[in-house]
Design a protein around this motif. Structure first.
Motif, PDB file in Angstrom:
ATOM      1  N   MET A  34       0.871  -1.177   0.000  1.00  0.00           N
ATOM      2  CA  MET A  34       0.000   0.000   0.000  1.00  0.00           C
ATOM      3  C   MET A  34       0.909   1.227   0.000  1.00  0.00           C
ATOM      4  O   MET A  34       1.606   1.489   0.977  1.00  0.00           O
ATOM      5  N   PRO A  35       0.924   1.971  -1.107  1.00  0.00           N
ATOM      6  CA  PRO A  35       1.801   3.137  -1.212  1.00  0.00           C
ATOM      7  C   PRO A  35       1.465   4.223  -0.180  1.00  0.00           C
ATOM      8  O   PRO A  35       0.382   4.224   0.410  1.00  0.00           O
ATOM      9  N   ASN A  36       2.372   5.157  -0.023  1.00  0.00           N
ATOM     10  CA  ASN A  36       2.157   6.266   0.911  1.00  0.00           C
ATOM     11  C   ASN A  36       0.837   6.984   0.639  1.00  0.00           C
ATOM     12  O   ASN A  36       0.103   7.301   1.569  1.00  0.00           O
ATOM     13  N   GLU A  37       0.529   7.258  -0.646  1.00  0.00           N
ATOM     14  CA  GLU A  37      -0.695   7.995  -0.940  1.00  0.00           C
ATOM     15  C   GLU A  37      -1.928   7.212  -0.497  1.00  0.00           C
ATOM     16  O   GLU A  37      -2.926   7.796  -0.098  1.00  0.00           O
ATOM     17  N   SER A  38      -1.868   5.914  -0.525  1.00  0.00           N
ATOM     18  CA  SER A  38      -2.979   5.073  -0.094  1.00  0.00           C
ATOM     19  C   SER A  38      -3.193   5.179   1.413  1.00  0.00           C
ATOM     20  O   SER A  38      -4.312   5.394   1.886  1.00  0.00           O
ATOM     21  N   ASN A  40      -2.135   7.537   3.384  1.00  0.00           N
ATOM     22  CA  ASN A  40      -2.529   8.911   3.698  1.00  0.00           C
ATOM     23  C   ASN A  40      -4.004   9.142   3.370  1.00  0.00           C
ATOM     24  O   ASN A  40      -4.719   9.807   4.128  1.00  0.00           O
ATOM     25  N   TYR A  41      -4.471   8.585   2.247  1.00  0.00           N
ATOM     26  CA  TYR A  41      -5.881   8.702   1.877  1.00  0.00           C
ATOM     27  C   TYR A  41      -6.766   8.055   2.949  1.00  0.00           C
ATOM     28  O   TYR A  41      -7.760   8.641   3.380  1.00  0.00           O
ATOM     29  N   LEU A  42      -6.437   6.836   3.369  1.00  0.00           N
ATOM     30  CA  LEU A  42      -7.253   6.132   4.364  1.00  0.00           C
ATOM     31  C   LEU A  42      -7.325   6.910   5.673  1.00  0.00           C
ATOM     32  O   LEU A  42      -8.389   7.001   6.293  1.00  0.00           O
ATOM     33  N   GLY A  50     -11.748  13.832   5.392  1.00  0.00           N
ATOM     34  CA  GLY A  50     -11.338  14.170   4.036  1.00  0.00           C
ATOM     35  C   GLY A  50     -12.256  13.572   2.986  1.00  0.00           C
ATOM     36  O   GLY A  50     -13.158  12.788   3.292  1.00  0.00           O
ATOM     37  N   PRO A  51     -12.051  13.953   1.723  1.00  0.00           N
ATOM     38  CA  PRO A  51     -12.884  13.426   0.645  1.00  0.00           C
ATOM     39  C   PRO A  51     -12.741  11.905   0.531  1.00  0.00           C
ATOM     40  O   PRO A  51     -11.692  11.358   0.843  1.00  0.00           O
TER      41      PRO A  51
END
Length: 169
Positions: A34-38, A40-42, A50-51
Motif C-alpha cells: 500500500m503506497p504512501n498515498e494510499s 494517507n488517503y485512508l 477528508g474526501p
C-alpha cells in the motif's frame, strides 16, 4: 511523546485463470504493497473528514515492475505497463465488496472478471479510484507483483479477488 505501535496492513489478492473449458488453469495468492498515498488517503478519509471515493477498480499489469511506497497513479500505469488492450471490458473492473462487517473489505462474492481477447502475460494487479484503463488520476490504493509471471490465453478469463482485513491487537 506517546509510543504508537505500527502494524502492517494491506490487501491480499488471489488471481485465478479460467480456461476456455471452464476449469482453473492456474491460481496464485499474493500480499500487496500500500503506497504512501494510499495510507494517507485512508487516514484522511476515515479519521480527518477528508474526501472519499465510494467505488474502487482493479487493474492488471504486464511489466516486470515491483511496486514501491512512492508510487502514485500519475506514473504507475506506465511504469508497470498496465494491460489496456487485451481484455474486452472497456474499463478497469469494479471492486464490488461483500457486505461490511467484521473488519473485512473484500470482493469474494463478486470477483473482478477480465475476459481476454489476446494472449498476455500478467505480472500483477492494482486497485485505483479511477476506472479508466491507463488513467493517471485518482488514488493508487494497492499494488501487487506476482512471484512469477503468468500467461492468460485468448478466450480465457482472469478472476481477481482482493481483500483487506483489520484486526484488533
Amino acid at each position: 511523546m506517546i509510543d504508537i505501535d505500527t502494524a502492517k496492513i494491506g490487501f491480499v489478492y488471489t488471481f485465478q485463470c479460467i480456461g476456455t473449458d471452464g476449469r482453473v488453469r492456474w491460481e496464485w495468492t499474493q500480499k500487496n504493497l500500500m503506497p504512501n498515498e494510499s495510507r494517507n488517503y485512508l487516514m484522511a478519509a476515515g479519521l480527518h473528514g477528508g474526501p472519499q471515493f465510494s467505488t474502487w477498480y482493479i487493474g492488471l499489469y504486464s511489466g516486470s515492475y515491483t511496486p514501491v511506497v512512492g508510487d502514485t497513479m500519475a506514473a504507475f500505469p506506465a511504469s508497470a505497463t498496465e494491460i489496456t488492450a487485451d481484455y474486452s471490458e472497456t474499463v478497469r473492473q469494479t471492486l464490488v465488496p461483500d457486505a461490511a462487517g467484521t473488519g473485512t473489505y473484500a470482493n469474494v462474492g463478486s470477483p473482478a472478471v477480465f475476459s481476454f481477447t489476446a494472449p498476455v502475460t500478467v505480472r500483477g494487479g492494482f486497485i485505483s479510484s479511477n476506472s479508466v484503463k491507463g488513467g493517471t488520476t485518482g488514488v493508487l490504493l494497492s499494488a501487487v507483483l506476482a512471484g512469477t509471471a503468468k500467461t492468460v490465453a485468448a478466450g480465457e478469463q482472469l478472476k481477481v479477488v482482493a481483500g483487506l482485513s483489520l484486526v484488533t491487537a
